[in-house]
Design an enzyme around this catalytic site. Structure first.
Site, short mmCIF file in Angstrom:
data_model
loop_
_atom_site.label_atom_id
_atom_site.label_comp_id
_atom_site.label_asym_id
_atom_site.label_seq_id
_atom_site.Cartn_x
_atom_site.Cartn_y
_atom_site.Cartn_z
NE ARG A 228 39.83 44.54 44.77
CZ ARG A 228 39.42 43.32 44.56
NH1 ARG A 228 38.55 41.58 45.08
NH2 ARG A 228 39.68 42.36 43.50
CD GLU A 257 42.23 41.16 51.05
OE1 GLU A 257 41.42 41.68 51.05
OE2 GLU A 257 42.27 39.60 50.21
CG HIS A 276 40.31 38.30 48.82
ND1 HIS A 276 40.66 40.09 49.06
CD2 HIS A 276 39.38 38.24 47.46
CE1 HIS A 276 40.91 39.87 47.59
NE2 HIS A 276 39.62 39.33 47.19
C1 GLV Z 1 38.50 38.90 43.08
O1 GLV Z 1 38.47 39.35 44.01
C2 GLV Z 1 38.03 39.57 42.18
O2 GLV Z 1 38.20 40.22 41.92
O3 GLV Z 1 37.68 38.38 40.88
#
Ligand code: GLV
Length: 310
Positions: A228, A257, A276
Site C-alpha cells: 500500500r 494514489e 494498482h
Molecule cells: C487490492 O489492493 C486488494 O487489497 O486486494
C-alpha cells in the site's frame, strides 16, 4: 431485489450474481439509498466509516472486493455487529506475478527500453545500451511473509535468488519449503538487491520505509512496493531516488494514489509506476468477484461469511 450500495461495478457482477442485487451509488448515496440498503459492496477503495454504517439502519454485511481492508473502519463494523468479508487467497499468485513483473521491468529497463525502441534514436543494436541489473542469483528481501510474500518467494526460487524475509512472526515452514531466511529489517535492507514490500497496511507498517531505511539499502538497491502507498514515505523515496541513494523503484501503489500529475516522482526516469494492478488478471478478477458475491449473499441471508475479516 435486495438493494446494496456500491461504486460502479463491471457487468461480471450481474452475471455472477444472476442480477440478484439492485445497486445504488455508494460514494454519492442519498439518505433513502442508505435506508434501503442491506449491504455495502466495497469496489475500489472508497472509505467506509462508522458514519456511513450508522446512516444504513438495515445494513447486514460489508463485502470488500479485495483482501486489504485498510479503507474500511473494521473496528466500527465490529462495534456495530456488522460482518466484513474480503477475498483472501485468490489473488496471491497474480500479485506475486506482478511483483516479479516490476522487479524484472525495473532491473532490466523494460519501460525505458520500450520508449527508446520506438524512438528515431534506435538505429542499430548497441551492446552498451541500457545495461540493467541481473535478477537471477541476486538477493531478494521480502517484507511481509504472508500468502503473497510466500508466492513471491516461490517465484524467486525459480530465479535462483537468495530470499531474505522480515515478518511479524517467523514462518519456519516457509524457511524449510522455500529456503527463505528470517532476518531483521536492518539486515534485509542492507543485504537485499531488491526490497519487495508485500505486507498489509497496519499502524506498524505505515511509514515503515523512510529516509533511514532507504539510506540503509544498497546504492544499487531497488525498492518494489506491491503493498500500500503509505507503507513508504513518498517524500523520502523521492529524495533517495533523486540523490542516487537507491538505484530505482517499482511502485504499484503510491501515497497519495494517484499522485498529483505534477508530482516530482512522476518526472523520475528511475521509477516505474503501475496503477494498482497487483491482482488485475482476468482469472483473478473473476475469482475475486465470486468471493465478494458469496460473502455478500451469506451476509444478506444471515449466514456466516465464507471469508470474514471480523
Ligand atoms: C487490492 O489492493 C486488494 O487489497 O486486494
Amino acid at each position: 431485489m435486495e438493494i446494496i450500495l456500491s461504486d460502479p461495478v463491471p457487468p461480471l457482477f450481474d452475471e455472477l450474481s444472476n442480477g440478484r442485487f439492485e445497486i445504488r451509488p455508494l460514494t454519492t448515496s442519498t439518505n433513502s439509498d442508505c435506508e434501503a440498503a442491506v449491504a455495502i459492496l466495497v469496489y475500489g477503495h472508497p472509505p467506509v466509516d462508522g458514519a456511513l454504517m450508522d446512516a444504513c439502519p438495515n445494513l447486514k454485511v460489508i463485502s470488500n472486493h479485495g483482501v486489504g481492508v485498510d479503507h474500511i473502519d473494521v473496528a466500527a463494523a465490529t462495534a456495530r455487529g456488522i460482518p466484513v468479508g474480503n477475498t483472501p487467497g485468490c489473488l496471491d499468485a497474480a500479485t506475486a506475478d506482478m511483483t516479479m513483473a516490476l522487479i524484472l521491468s525495473v532491473a532490466r529497463n523494460v519501460v525505458v527500453g520500450d520508449h527508446f525502441a520506438r524512438s528515431p534514436e534506435f538505429d542499430h543494436y548497441q551492446p552498451a545500451l541500457l545495461i540493467g541489473q541481473e535478477v537471477t542469483g541476486s538477493t531478494l528481501g521480502i517484507v511481509g511473509m504472508g500468502r503473497i510474500g510466500a508466492e513471491v518467494a516461490k517465484r524467486a526460487n525459480a530465479f535462483d535468488m537468495r530470499v531474505l524475509y522480515h515478518n511479524r512472526n517467523r514462518r519456519p515452514e516457509i524457511e524449510e519449503l522455500l529456503g527463505a531466511e528470517f532476518v531483521s529489517m536492518d539486515q534485509l535492507l542492507r543485504e537485499s538487491d531488491f526490497v519487495s514490500l508485500n505486507c498489509p497496511l497496519t499502524p506498524e507498517t505505515t511509514g515503515l520505509i523512510g529516509a533511514k531505511e532507504l539510506l540503509a539499502m544498497k546504492s544499487t538497491g531497488i525498492l518494489i512496493n506491491m503493498a500500500r502507498g503509505p507503507v513508504v514515505q513518498t517524500g523520502a523515496l523521492c529524495d533517495a531516488l533523486t540523490a542516487g541513494q537507491i538505484a530505482a523503484a517499482g511502485l504499484d501503489v503510491t501515497d497519495p494514489e494517484p499522485l498529483p500529475r505534477d508530482h516530482p516522482l512522476l518526472q523520475l526516469k528511475n521509477v516505474i509506476i503501475t496503477p494498482h494492478l497487483g491482482s488485475a488478471s482476468n482469472v483473478t478478477r473473476m475469482r475475486m468477484m465470486q468471493m465478494t458475491i458469496d460473502n455478500l449473499a451469506a451476509g444478506v441471508e444471515g449466514r456466516e461469511l465464507p471469508n470474514r475479516v471480523c
